[in-house]
Design a protein around this motif. Sequence first.
Motif, mmCIF file in Angstrom:
data_model
loop_
_atom_site.group_PDB
_atom_site.id
_atom_site.type_symbol
_atom_site.label_atom_id
_atom_site.label_comp_id
_atom_site.label_asym_id
_atom_site.label_seq_id
_atom_site.Cartn_x
_atom_site.Cartn_y
_atom_site.Cartn_z
ATOM 1 N N ALA A 119 64.858 43.427 14.681
ATOM 2 C CA ALA A 119 65.673 44.524 15.192
ATOM 3 C C ALA A 119 66.625 44.067 16.292
ATOM 4 O O ALA A 119 67.722 44.606 16.432
ATOM 5 C CB ALA A 119 64.775 45.642 15.706
ATOM 6 N N TYR A 120 66.218 43.070 17.077
ATOM 7 C CA TYR A 120 67.099 42.574 18.140
ATOM 8 C C TYR A 120 68.384 41.958 17.579
ATOM 9 O O TYR A 120 69.393 41.892 18.281
ATOM 10 C CB TYR A 120 66.375 41.528 18.995
ATOM 11 N N GLY A 121 68.344 41.511 16.335
ATOM 12 C CA GLY A 121 69.526 40.887 15.754
ATOM 13 C C GLY A 121 70.364 41.819 14.902
ATOM 14 O O GLY A 121 71.371 41.394 14.316
ATOM 15 N N GLN A 122 69.975 43.082 14.808
ATOM 16 C CA GLN A 122 70.695 44.034 13.960
ATOM 17 C C GLN A 122 71.749 44.794 14.749
ATOM 18 O O GLN A 122 71.508 45.248 15.860
ATOM 19 C CB GLN A 122 69.710 45.018 13.328
ATOM 20 N N VAL A 123 72.929 44.912 14.141
ATOM 21 C CA VAL A 123 74.022 45.680 14.731
ATOM 22 C C VAL A 123 74.638 46.531 13.629
ATOM 23 O O VAL A 123 75.124 45.999 12.627
ATOM 24 C CB VAL A 123 75.108 44.771 15.346
ATOM 25 N N GLN A 124 74.571 47.839 13.807
ATOM 26 C CA GLN A 124 75.158 48.770 12.833
ATOM 27 C C GLN A 124 74.684 48.480 11.403
ATOM 28 O O GLN A 124 75.476 48.475 10.453
ATOM 29 C CB GLN A 124 76.690 48.705 12.892
ATOM 30 N N GLY A 125 73.399 48.226 11.261
ATOM 31 C CA GLY A 125 72.827 48.009 9.938
ATOM 32 C C GLY A 125 73.003 46.610 9.383
ATOM 33 O O GLY A 125 72.504 46.313 8.294
ATOM 34 N N LYS A 126 73.683 45.734 10.114
ATOM 35 C CA LYS A 126 73.893 44.357 9.671
ATOM 36 C C LYS A 126 73.026 43.420 10.515
ATOM 37 O O LYS A 126 72.921 43.583 11.728
ATOM 38 C CB LYS A 126 75.364 43.976 9.774
ATOM 39 N N LEU A 127 72.425 42.440 9.859
ATOM 40 C CA LEU A 127 71.602 41.465 10.565
ATOM 41 C C LEU A 127 72.500 40.307 10.993
ATOM 42 O O LEU A 127 72.887 39.475 10.179
ATOM 43 C CB LEU A 127 70.470 40.967 9.657
ATOM 44 N N ASN A 128 72.819 40.271 12.269
ATOM 45 C CA ASN A 128 73.770 39.286 12.798
ATOM 46 C C ASN A 128 73.121 38.008 13.306
ATOM 47 O O ASN A 128 73.786 36.973 13.405
ATOM 48 C CB ASN A 128 74.574 39.897 13.945
ATOM 49 N N ALA A 129 71.845 38.067 13.666
ATOM 50 C CA ALA A 129 71.228 36.895 14.296
ATOM 51 C C ALA A 129 69.707 36.979 14.207
ATOM 52 O O ALA A 129 69.135 38.056 14.005
ATOM 53 C CB ALA A 129 71.664 36.807 15.765
ATOM 54 N N LEU A 130 69.064 35.814 14.375
ATOM 55 C CA LEU A 130 67.606 35.736 14.444
ATOM 56 C C LEU A 130 67.207 34.977 15.705
ATOM 57 O O LEU A 130 67.904 34.032 16.112
ATOM 58 C CB LEU A 130 67.041 35.029 13.212
ATOM 59 N N PRO A 131 66.099 35.362 16.332
ATOM 60 C CA PRO A 131 65.700 34.735 17.601
ATOM 61 C C PRO A 131 64.932 33.439 17.408
ATOM 62 O O PRO A 131 64.144 33.300 16.470
ATOM 63 C CB PRO A 131 64.804 35.800 18.230
ATOM 64 N N THR A 132 65.160 32.494 18.292
ATOM 65 C CA THR A 132 64.326 31.289 18.311
ATOM 66 C C THR A 132 63.003 31.596 18.990
ATOM 67 O O THR A 132 61.952 31.089 18.603
ATOM 68 C CB THR A 132 65.022 30.147 19.069
ATOM 69 N N SER A 133 63.056 32.428 20.018
ATOM 70 C CA SER A 133 61.863 32.781 20.782
ATOM 71 C C SER A 133 62.159 34.046 21.557
ATOM 72 O O SER A 133 63.300 34.527 21.592
ATOM 73 C CB SER A 133 61.474 31.648 21.739
ATOM 74 N N PHE A 134 61.135 34.581 22.189
ATOM 75 C CA PHE A 134 61.298 35.799 22.987
ATOM 76 C C PHE A 134 60.838 35.496 24.400
ATOM 77 O O PHE A 134 59.821 34.834 24.612
ATOM 78 C CB PHE A 134 60.463 36.936 22.403
ATOM 79 N N SER A 135 61.588 35.978 25.371
ATOM 80 C CA SER A 135 61.255 35.711 26.762
ATOM 81 C C SER A 135 61.281 37.008 27.564
ATOM 82 O O SER A 135 62.091 37.892 27.291
ATOM 83 C CB SER A 135 62.253 34.712 27.359
ATOM 84 N N ALA A 136 60.377 37.111 28.511
ATOM 85 C CA ALA A 136 60.334 38.278 29.390
ATOM 86 C C ALA A 136 59.970 37.837 30.794
ATOM 87 O O ALA A 136 59.539 36.699 31.022
ATOM 88 C CB ALA A 136 59.343 39.315 28.874
#
Length: 425
Positions: A119-136
């Motif tokens: 979901a973090y890589g989705q924009v207006q129904g298009k998948l624009n990117a995928l994460p290498t990792s998640f950081s907080a």
Amino acid sequence: MKRRLLLGAGAIAPFVHAQSERVLRFAWWGGSGRHQATLAALRLFEQRHPGLRVKAEYMGFNGYLERLTTQIAGRSEPDLMQINWAWLAMFSKRGNGFADLNLQQKVLGLDQFSADDIAYGQVQGKLNALPTSFSARVMLWNQSAFQRAGLKIPSNWDELFASGRAFRQSQGEGAYPLDGELYDMMLLSQTYVQQLHGTSYVDPLNRRIAMSEQATLDWVQTYRRLVDEKVCTPLPLRASLGGAEKPTEQQPDWVVGRWAGNYTWDSLIGLRASTLKPTEQLALGAFPTLPNARDSGLFGRPTVMYAVGRSSGQAELAARLMNFLLCDPDAAKVLGRTRGLPSARSALEVLKAQGGLPPLELAAHEQIRAQREAGRLRRPAPLFEHARFLKFMREVFETIAYAKTTDLDAARRLVREGNALLQRL
């Protein structure tokens, strides 16, 4: 005549070979460790794809965004590129700024990622990117320093606010329980206010300021309280010690334990630990939460992401390279933690099976994972980390840090000028 023809054919052969070689461009930023590991992984990919050459375009972070902005504007961007999550809002407002990875599902291991990662890589129904990792953000404490001070590590907001003067009384003038750059302290203060009021500064779904003027006033006053009560290192002090944004691990007072904590990305734990004296031991702290908090206020997002250029004529091949770097077991062994602990389950399992993962980093990873799975880590607004918006927020908080404004005027600016800027971005 025959001899001339043979010579001609021989002369043409190398040219034909050069023309048939496929070239895929991949751009990223990082330090020497990331560069060397990525180059090694690219060689593995080339071995699996005879006739392919991956042209590596890498550099430090400074200047990378400016170069990429120029390339995207001129439709000359790399086939595959490393981006920050916030850049999706800059380059792909309607989802058309990068290639739609939904069209490449047959070569992508999307099943290796959680629905939230995707979901973090989705924009207006298009998948624009995928994460290498998640950081907080996590609370990182020098346990040894607190033991010397005869204090326990803060576990809630009251203990955090009380720790400033208590730590200084024990360790002397110039000692602080918490260090951080201005942005770190802005985020920590926002966390408190988000728990109190139930909303972050920027609306995650709309181009508007979500905080009321009262909430932004509380934000400003929380930051001022951290400084006034000697909890965190003040901005003027950091600026006098080699620059306001000098990393914590490069601060001599951190190395010896006079600055004893850090509100930082979990992906930076290794860096923070790298310069400590052997006598100092780090510990992961509990995330401070107000009783009956309306929101956790925990701030997290993908560490970095991969996107395929919309102008690429080799979108499928670029997606194959992306999938290799994200999910392939051999690539995982080579890349290690150079872009954080992997989001792809297959890659993470490879690193766990290898052993040697730092316990503190694993503990932070699990702390964050538990918060995400419990639904306590809301997706922030990408525009919050837009370069121009960050600059604006920093300027406002700098006026607070240097006592050049009143709390109320700063709060009003954060609402009024913030809303105006969001409409222009």
